[in-house]
Write an enzyme that holds these catalytic residues in place. Sequence first.
Site, PDB file in Angstrom:
ATOM      1  N   SER B   8     -51.008 -20.545 -35.270  1.00  0.00           N
ATOM      2  CA  SER B   8     -49.828 -19.737 -35.553  1.00  0.00           C
ATOM      3  C   SER B   8     -50.245 -18.310 -35.862  1.00  0.00           C
ATOM      4  CB  SER B   8     -49.082 -20.326 -36.757  1.00  0.00           C
ATOM      5  OG  SER B   8     -48.073 -19.429 -37.178  1.00  0.00           O
ATOM      6  N   HIS B   9     -49.293 -17.378 -35.696  1.00  0.00           N
ATOM      7  CA  HIS B   9     -49.541 -16.003 -36.117  1.00  0.00           C
ATOM      8  C   HIS B   9     -49.644 -15.932 -37.635  1.00  0.00           C
ATOM      9  CE1 HIS B   9     -48.419 -15.181 -32.043  1.00  0.00           C
ATOM     10  NE2 HIS B   9     -48.620 -13.877 -32.200  1.00  0.00           N
ATOM     11  N   SER B  10     -48.948 -16.863 -38.277  1.00  0.00           N
ATOM     12  CA  SER B  10     -48.874 -16.829 -39.738  1.00  0.00           C
ATOM     13  C   SER B  10     -49.696 -17.948 -40.369  1.00  0.00           C
ATOM     14  CB  SER B  10     -47.406 -16.957 -40.158  1.00  0.00           C
ATOM     15  OG  SER B  10     -47.327 -17.412 -41.485  1.00  0.00           O
ATOM     16  N   GLY B  43     -51.289 -12.790 -36.748  1.00  0.00           N
ATOM     17  CA  GLY B  43     -51.993 -12.712 -35.473  1.00  0.00           C
ATOM     18  C   GLY B  43     -52.801 -13.957 -35.214  1.00  0.00           C
TER      19      GLY B  43
END
Lengths: 210, 131
Positions: B8-10, B43
Amino acid sequence: MAVNSAKLIEIINLIADDINANKEFLTELDSAIGDADHGINMSKGFKAVTEKISAMADKDCGSILKTTGMTLVSTVGGASGPLYGTAFMRAGQVVGNKTELNYDDLLVILEAALAGIKMRGKAEKGEKTIVDALEPAVEVLRSSSSVDAKLFEKAVEAAKDGVEYTKGIIAKKGRASYLGERSIGHQDPGATSTYIILAAIHKALNEKSS
Amino acid sequence: MVGIVLVSHSKMMAEGAKEIITQMIGDKVKIEAAAGTSDNRLGTDAFLIEQKVLEVFDGDGVLIIPDLGSAVMSAEMAIENLEEPARSKTYLVDSPFFEGAIAAAMEASFGKSLEEVKKAAENTRGMNKIA
């Protein structure tokens, strides 16, 4: 033109400076059609690159380009990380253990970078991406039997035209593609950062006439 | 056992998903989060994903579940960078992030094959949440 490892590091530092100087502009472009992080992502990535390569002047050009790519992959965060990362890593591969580069190498480097970006992003020209700036530049360099400063200047101009062209087309890749027709009218942040990189290389090569 | 890597980006999103899944299934399932950048921004990082795949790989294979966009691109890059035997036994799955992760973790914990775990995750695409 003869670019040795020290000069190559200088060129990459100049790219980092110009990306940093355009950080807010790139983020503004990205906030219109993306996720508003392109400027900060690229700036963070290239800052990390300048730190990583600062002591590599005694290494070959391929290693410097490869390290640049690997650092971008792990520090950028957004899609531009794997895209520009792949571009620089591919460039490093084709340059190999050379310790000096010329304009013909520049064509080989940019061809490898373009192929890498198209492969990684599964993108073609006309989809409002990096490819719309990079491919026209490569086409100009390919149009002559040998590359020189003048031709490279034309290539950078073609990249700039490519950025303009992205304003009129619909985004087919990335977050911007969710916007569909609403993406028309906005220039692509990725194409813009590619133009900034090419213009920085051009500027660096003309600083000293060697 | 098939391993699972949540991309995940988070970091909060991936760790949170992992937390719920571990509470439901227990810590016998091999699940890792590869999320966020090294300086704690949003990211994804292809090299971090590669490292996490190798952490959960025990020979049976690994399923990567991405959130969206560059998570997919980074995961593809991570798979290309892997060496055998992990490379040909690591799949990227096209499923809802959380539902796919739970289904995959459940099947993996039953000792199902990589193909079966992947199918379970993919089958959550049209799943109804409200009966």
